[in-house]
Write a protein that holds these residues in place. Structure first.
Motif, PDB file in Angstrom:
ATOM      1  N   GLU A  11       0.857  -1.173   0.000  1.00  0.00           N
ATOM      2  CA  GLU A  11       0.000   0.000   0.000  1.00  0.00           C
ATOM      3  C   GLU A  11       0.895   1.225   0.000  1.00  0.00           C
ATOM      4  N   GLY A  12       0.577   2.201  -0.830  1.00  0.00           N
ATOM      5  CA  GLY A  12       1.397   3.402  -0.906  1.00  0.00           C
ATOM      6  C   GLY A  12       0.602   4.608  -1.374  1.00  0.00           C
ATOM      7  N   TYR A  13       1.289   5.742  -1.406  1.00  0.00           N
ATOM      8  CA  TYR A  13       0.715   7.041  -1.728  1.00  0.00           C
ATOM      9  C   TYR A  13       1.085   7.406  -3.164  1.00  0.00           C
ATOM     10  N   VAL A  14       0.096   7.774  -3.976  1.00  0.00           N
ATOM     11  CA  VAL A  14       0.364   8.153  -5.360  1.00  0.00           C
ATOM     12  C   VAL A  14       0.965   9.561  -5.380  1.00  0.00           C
ATOM     13  N   GLN A  15       2.185   9.663  -5.895  1.00  0.00           N
ATOM     14  CA  GLN A  15       2.877  10.943  -6.017  1.00  0.00           C
ATOM     15  C   GLN A  15       2.587  11.621  -7.353  1.00  0.00           C
ATOM     16  N   GLU A  16       2.494  10.791  -8.418  1.00  0.00           N
ATOM     17  CA  GLU A  16       2.391  11.333  -9.769  1.00  0.00           C
ATOM     18  C   GLU A  16       1.740  10.302 -10.684  1.00  0.00           C
ATOM     19  N   LYS A  75      -0.112   5.426 -18.139  1.00  0.00           N
ATOM     20  CA  LYS A  75      -0.158   4.156 -17.415  1.00  0.00           C
ATOM     21  C   LYS A  75       0.939   4.040 -16.363  1.00  0.00           C
ATOM     22  N   LEU A  76       1.764   5.085 -16.212  1.00  0.00           N
ATOM     23  CA  LEU A  76       2.818   5.100 -15.194  1.00  0.00           C
ATOM     24  C   LEU A  76       2.335   5.851 -13.965  1.00  0.00           C
ATOM     25  N   ILE A  77       2.457   5.200 -12.812  1.00  0.00           N
ATOM     26  CA  ILE A  77       2.101   5.825 -11.536  1.00  0.00           C
ATOM     27  C   ILE A  77       3.335   5.754 -10.646  1.00  0.00           C
ATOM     28  N   ARG A  78       3.699   6.850 -10.032  1.00  0.00           N
ATOM     29  CA  ARG A  78       4.796   6.856  -9.057  1.00  0.00           C
ATOM     30  C   ARG A  78       4.167   6.751  -7.673  1.00  0.00           C
ATOM     31  N   VAL A  79       4.544   5.687  -6.946  1.00  0.00           N
ATOM     32  CA  VAL A  79       3.945   5.388  -5.649  1.00  0.00           C
ATOM     33  C   VAL A  79       5.052   5.303  -4.599  1.00  0.00           C
ATOM     34  N   SER A  80       4.836   5.952  -3.443  1.00  0.00           N
ATOM     35  CA  SER A  80       5.781   5.896  -2.330  1.00  0.00           C
ATOM     36  C   SER A  80       5.204   5.059  -1.208  1.00  0.00           C
ATOM     37  N   GLU A  99      13.366   4.464  20.222  1.00  0.00           N
ATOM     38  CA  GLU A  99      13.798   4.066  21.574  1.00  0.00           C
ATOM     39  C   GLU A  99      12.659   4.076  22.589  1.00  0.00           C
ATOM     40  N   SER A 100      11.660   4.954  22.382  1.00  0.00           N
ATOM     41  CA  SER A 100      10.543   5.042  23.324  1.00  0.00           C
ATOM     42  C   SER A 100       9.422   4.053  23.004  1.00  0.00           C
ATOM     43  N   GLY A 101       9.592   3.251  21.945  1.00  0.00           N
ATOM     44  CA  GLY A 101       8.580   2.268  21.588  1.00  0.00           C
ATOM     45  C   GLY A 101       7.511   2.801  20.652  1.00  0.00           C
ATOM     46  N   GLN A 102       7.649   4.052  20.208  1.00  0.00           N
ATOM     47  CA  GLN A 102       6.688   4.648  19.283  1.00  0.00           C
ATOM     48  C   GLN A 102       7.109   4.366  17.840  1.00  0.00           C
ATOM     49  N   TRP A 103       6.125   4.222  16.954  1.00  0.00           N
ATOM     50  CA  TRP A 103       6.415   4.004  15.539  1.00  0.00           C
ATOM     51  C   TRP A 103       6.839   5.314  14.905  1.00  0.00           C
ATOM     52  N   ALA A 104       7.917   5.284  14.105  1.00  0.00           N
ATOM     53  CA  ALA A 104       8.438   6.472  13.450  1.00  0.00           C
ATOM     54  C   ALA A 104       8.797   6.153  11.999  1.00  0.00           C
ATOM     55  N   ASN A 105       8.837   7.187  11.174  1.00  0.00           N
ATOM     56  CA  ASN A 105       9.195   7.037   9.772  1.00  0.00           C
ATOM     57  C   ASN A 105      10.683   6.731   9.667  1.00  0.00           C
ATOM     58  N   ALA A 106      11.028   5.704   8.881  1.00  0.00           N
ATOM     59  CA  ALA A 106      12.429   5.329   8.686  1.00  0.00           C
ATOM     60  C   ALA A 106      12.851   5.521   7.232  1.00  0.00           C
ATOM     61  N   GLY A 107      11.986   6.091   6.392  1.00  0.00           N
ATOM     62  CA  GLY A 107      12.313   6.316   4.991  1.00  0.00           C
ATOM     63  C   GLY A 107      11.180   5.890   4.082  1.00  0.00           C
ATOM     64  N   TYR A 108      11.445   5.978   2.802  1.00  0.00           N
ATOM     65  CA  TYR A 108      10.436   5.668   1.800  1.00  0.00           C
ATOM     66  C   TYR A 108      11.015   4.785   0.709  1.00  0.00           C
ATOM     67  N   GLY A 109      10.168   3.966   0.136  1.00  0.00           N
ATOM     68  CA  GLY A 109      10.499   3.226  -1.072  1.00  0.00           C
ATOM     69  C   GLY A 109       9.674   3.828  -2.191  1.00  0.00           C
ATOM     70  N   ASP A 110      10.318   4.232  -3.255  1.00  0.00           N
ATOM     71  CA  ASP A 110       9.620   4.829  -4.392  1.00  0.00           C
ATOM     72  C   ASP A 110       9.556   3.818  -5.522  1.00  0.00           C
ATOM     73  N   TYR A 111       8.353   3.563  -6.016  1.00  0.00           N
ATOM     74  CA  TYR A 111       8.115   2.571  -7.054  1.00  0.00           C
ATOM     75  C   TYR A 111       7.565   3.244  -8.308  1.00  0.00           C
ATOM     76  N   SER A 112       7.987   2.765  -9.453  1.00  0.00           N
ATOM     77  CA  SER A 112       7.362   3.103 -10.725  1.00  0.00           C
ATOM     78  C   SER A 112       6.406   1.955 -11.023  1.00  0.00           C
ATOM     79  N   VAL A 113       5.120   2.259 -11.041  1.00  0.00           N
ATOM     80  CA  VAL A 113       4.095   1.227 -11.223  1.00  0.00           C
ATOM     81  C   VAL A 113       3.496   1.381 -12.612  1.00  0.00           C
ATOM     82  N   TRP A 114       3.565   0.296 -13.382  1.00  0.00           N
ATOM     83  CA  TRP A 114       3.017   0.288 -14.737  1.00  0.00           C
ATOM     84  C   TRP A 114       1.711  -0.499 -14.736  1.00  0.00           C
ATOM     85  N   LEU A 115       0.620   0.191 -15.073  1.00  0.00           N
ATOM     86  CA  LEU A 115      -0.691  -0.454 -15.106  1.00  0.00           C
ATOM     87  C   LEU A 115      -0.777  -1.429 -16.264  1.00  0.00           C
TER      88      LEU A 115
END
Length: 136
Positions: free
Chosen positions: A7-12, A16-21, A29-45
């Motif tokens: 599951e990802g966020y459509v950037q562009e 038929k090309l969709i860029r999804v992050s 350290e406190s046990g809370q969930w935090a962002n560690a980065g993004y994977g950027d995909y080129s999705v071809w329908l």
């Protein structure tokens, strides 16, 4: 060939090309969930899957063939993540959604997906469940 579903966020969107992050999350350290980065995909329908309602600002579920390709430019090595022959369906939209509201546009045809999806958990160890279900 590896099949991937995420599951990802459509950037562009360009035809038929969709860029999804996809956001990577880890516990800090406190046990809370935090962002560690993004994977950027080129999705071809797929050829038979135009779905004009998939526009930037939508959160989508993607399933397709993952192809990883490395390239070099100016002495730096880049990894390109491509998903081909993808099935894509909108799970929800954000305030930045550039498409028409679903009340004004035809509903997406997600008939190729399973009709029953169990509720997802945001953190199985805490027992908290999402308030939403994937609509397809």
């Amino acid at each position: 060939m590896a099949n991937i579903t995420f599951e990802g966020y459509v950037q562009e969107r360009r035809g038929k090309l969709i860029r999804v992050s996809e956001e990577y999350r880890v516990k800090d350290e406190s046990g809370q969930w935090a962002n560690a980065g993004y994977g950027d995909y080129s999705v071809w329908l797929r050829d038979d899957d135009s779905q004009p309602e998939i526009q930037p600002g939508a959160v989508v579920l993607v399933s397709g063939d993952l192809r990883v390709k490395k390239s070099e430019k100016d002495g730096k090595v880049y990894t390109n993540l491509n998903v081909s022959f993808a099935k894509v369906g909108i799970t929800r939209t954000t305030q930045k959604y550039l498409g028409q509201a679903f009340g004004d546009a035809p509903q997406p045809d997600n008939s190729q997906w399973a009709t029953q999806v169990p509720p997802r958990q945001s953190n199985p160890s805490s027992g908290q469940q999402w308030d939403e279900q994937v609509p397809f």
